[in-house]
Structure formats: structure tokens, C-alpha cells
Design a protein around this motif. Structure first.
Motif, short mmCIF file in Angstrom:
data_model
loop_
_atom_site.label_atom_id
_atom_site.label_comp_id
_atom_site.label_asym_id
_atom_site.label_seq_id
_atom_site.Cartn_x
_atom_site.Cartn_y
_atom_site.Cartn_z
N ASP A 163 4.28 1.98 -4.85
CA ASP A 163 3.74 0.74 -5.43
C ASP A 163 2.44 1.01 -6.18
O ASP A 163 2.22 0.47 -7.27
CB ASP A 163 3.49 -0.28 -4.32
CG ASP A 163 4.78 -0.78 -3.69
OD1 ASP A 163 5.74 -0.99 -4.44
OD2 ASP A 163 4.81 -0.97 -2.47
N ILE A 164 1.58 1.83 -5.60
CA ILE A 164 0.29 2.12 -6.22
C ILE A 164 0.48 2.89 -7.52
O ILE A 164 -0.10 2.55 -8.57
CB ILE A 164 -0.61 2.90 -5.25
CG1 ILE A 164 -0.96 2.03 -4.04
CG2 ILE A 164 -1.89 3.36 -5.95
CD1 ILE A 164 -1.69 2.76 -2.93
N ASP A 168 -8.63 8.47 -3.85
CA ASP A 168 -7.18 8.50 -4.03
C ASP A 168 -6.88 9.17 -5.37
O ASP A 168 -7.12 8.61 -6.43
CB ASP A 168 -6.64 7.07 -4.00
CG ASP A 168 -5.12 7.04 -3.94
OD1 ASP A 168 -4.50 8.02 -4.36
OD2 ASP A 168 -4.58 6.03 -3.45
N ILE A 187 -6.34 -2.71 -2.24
CA ILE A 187 -5.40 -3.18 -1.23
C ILE A 187 -6.00 -4.37 -0.47
O ILE A 187 -7.14 -4.30 -0.01
CB ILE A 187 -5.04 -2.04 -0.26
CG1 ILE A 187 -4.31 -0.92 -1.03
CG2 ILE A 187 -4.15 -2.56 0.87
CD1 ILE A 187 -4.07 0.32 -0.21
N ARG A 239 -4.23 9.61 -6.88
CA ARG A 239 -3.19 9.00 -7.70
C ARG A 239 -3.79 8.24 -8.87
O ARG A 239 -3.17 8.11 -9.93
CB ARG A 239 -2.33 8.08 -6.84
CG ARG A 239 -1.49 8.83 -5.81
CD ARG A 239 -0.87 7.90 -4.80
NE ARG A 239 -1.87 7.20 -4.00
CZ ARG A 239 -1.59 6.49 -2.91
NH1 ARG A 239 -0.35 6.38 -2.50
NH2 ARG A 239 -2.54 5.88 -2.24
N ASP A 283 2.75 4.46 -1.53
CA ASP A 283 2.42 5.34 -2.65
C ASP A 283 3.14 4.91 -3.92
O ASP A 283 2.55 4.88 -5.00
CB ASP A 283 2.78 6.79 -2.32
CG ASP A 283 1.85 7.41 -1.30
OD1 ASP A 283 0.88 6.73 -0.90
OD2 ASP A 283 2.08 8.56 -0.90
N TYR A 342 -6.71 -0.23 -8.34
CA TYR A 342 -5.77 -0.82 -7.39
C TYR A 342 -6.52 -1.04 -6.09
O TYR A 342 -7.01 -0.08 -5.48
CB TYR A 342 -4.59 0.12 -7.19
CG TYR A 342 -3.37 -0.46 -6.50
CD1 TYR A 342 -2.19 -0.67 -7.20
CD2 TYR A 342 -3.39 -0.79 -5.15
CE1 TYR A 342 -1.06 -1.18 -6.59
CE2 TYR A 342 -2.27 -1.30 -4.52
CZ TYR A 342 -1.09 -1.49 -5.24
OH TYR A 342 0.03 -1.99 -4.63
N ASP A 351 0.80 -1.22 0.00
CA ASP A 351 0.00 0.00 0.00
C ASP A 351 0.83 1.27 0.00
O ASP A 351 0.32 2.36 0.26
CB ASP A 351 -0.95 0.02 1.20
CG ASP A 351 -0.23 -0.06 2.53
OD1 ASP A 351 1.02 -0.19 2.53
OD2 ASP A 351 -0.90 0.00 3.57
#
Length: 226
Positions: free
Chosen positions: A86-87, A188, A100, A190, A84, A98, A82
Motif C-alpha cells: 500500500d505504501i 523508511d 499512517i 521506500r 508495504d 505517507y 500500513d
């Protein structure tokens, strides 16, 4: 019923995801490695892929990239990682969402359905619009640049359709999460930024100086051909 390819090396997790999805009426195809996943993608023609990152041999990220090299099937990463980094890296590799781990079958199914719905065209009175060298066809669900069809992942296409349906209107990242990703919670950002980056790489002549998808600093994005 949706055919789901689950690429997960942990037998317990693989079985748990499969049982949960089958109980909710879906068909599952289970494999333990990226290499098996690539072969099964061709053999089984799944409608969505659930992909773990921590795979033996070929990593989940490399598997994602290889899938994207020849297929636009929706990909949802399921990972316990989890961070940042990696996401963001997972999304930039071509994943559409994505999740988790651990995650309930209800959450996984909801994310799957949202990804699959993203190929539905945004509402607009015009079915085909031309913006410079970019043509967007809302009936055929495709975009062409210089007459060549672009290989857009489902979420990239949905984002393009949504933004281009309201030229010059600025949308916040939260609005885009709600309308494109169907994430109604405070989400999120991202997901949005990574998808914009991938989309720009495909539709812009110079992604660093975008012509079509412009950033409104501190707020979000707008579609406004220069």
C-alpha cells in the motif's frame, strides 16, 4: 498559515484533522470524496493536500493520479493501511509522503512543513547547470529536458536538486531521507526508492538503464551523467 485540502470520508477523522490543524493556525478545506477533492483543488488552490486512500467511489490512489495529471501540489497520504504494498503504490502514484493513521496534528503538520520546504533549492554556487540534454535551474526551481520543462512533483524536484548539487557523490538512503524528506529518525527507505523511480521515469531516456541517477548497490544513489 497554510491552506490544506483534506480529502477524507470519515467525518470523525476529517473533523479531528481539521480541528488540530486550525488550532495550529492553518486553514482547512474539507471534502469526503475524490471527485469533490478534484473540484475543490481547482476552486480553492490549496498549498498541500492530505489524502485518504479508502474513499468511496474514486479511490485515493486514482484521486492522487488524477491530481498529478494536472497539478504539482504537494500530496501527503493519510491512511490506516500500513502494508508495504500500500505504501509503495501510494508513493508511486505521485504522493510526496505517507503518514499512517492515527497520527497527531503535530506529526501531520511536521510532515506538511517538510514537504513544503522541499521546493527550496539545494545550496550550490551554480544556479543553472547543464548535464547532457538536462538543464537544472536552481533559481527558477525547474528542470528542462530537450528544452521542455519537466512536470516534477516537489519532492522529485528537491531530490534532483540535492543529488545534482554534488555530482559523483554517493548518498545513502538514510542521508537522502534526512536531507530531502527531513526525516531524522531511522526512516523508511521506500520513500526514497519510489521517488527515484518516478524521477527516473521523467528525466531518463531509458529508466531501466539510467544515465543520470545511478544506483550504488547496497548503499544508495549518486548523480553522475554518463
Amino acid at each position: 498559515m497554510t491552506r490544506v485540502l483534506v480529502i477524507e470520508d470519515d467525518p470523525a477523522v476529517r473533523r479531528g484533522v481539521s480541528v488540530g490543524l486550525r488550532h495550529r493556525g492553518h486553514e482547512t478545506v474539507l471534502v469526503a470524496t475524490g471527485e469533490e477533492g478534484l473540484a475543490e483543488l481547482v476552486a480553492s488552490a490549496p498549498e498541500v493536500v492530505l489524502l485518504d486512500l479508502m474513499l468511496p467511489g474514486m479511490s485515493g490512489l486514482e484521486t492522487c493520479r488524477r491530481i498529478r495529471a494536472f497539478s504539482q501540489v504537494p500530496i501527503v497520504i493519510l491512511s490506516a493501511r500500513d502494508d508495504d504494498v500500500d505504501i509503495v503504490v501510494g508513493l508511486e502514484a505521485g504522493a510526496d509522503d505517507y503518514v499512517i493513521k492515527p497520527a497527531s496534528s503535530e506529526v501531520i503538520e511536521a510532515r506538511m512543513r517538510a514537504v513544503l520546504r522541499r521546493t527550496t533549492p539545494a545550496s550550490s554556487d551554480q544556479t543553472r547547470t547543464t548535464h547532457g540534454d538536462l538543464l537544472i535551474d536552481r533559481v527558477a526551481l525547474r528542470a528542462l529536458k530537450h528544452g521542455t520543462q519537466l512536470a516534477l512533483a516537489p519532492t522529485e524536484l528537491r531530490l534532483l536538486l540535492f543529488l545534482s548539487a554534488a555530482p559523483d557523490q554517493t548518498f545513502s538512503r538514510q542521508q537522502l531521507l534526512e536531507q530531502v524528506w527531513e526525516h531524522t529518525f531511522y526512516g523508511d527507505y521506500r520513500l526514497v526508492d519510489a521517488c527515484v523511480m518516478r524521477l527516473r521515469a521523467k528525466i531518463e531516456d531509458d529508466p531501466r538503464n539510467p544515465r543520470y541517477i545511478q544506483t550504488v548497490r547496497g548503499f544508495g544513489y549518486r548523480f553522475g551523467p554518463l
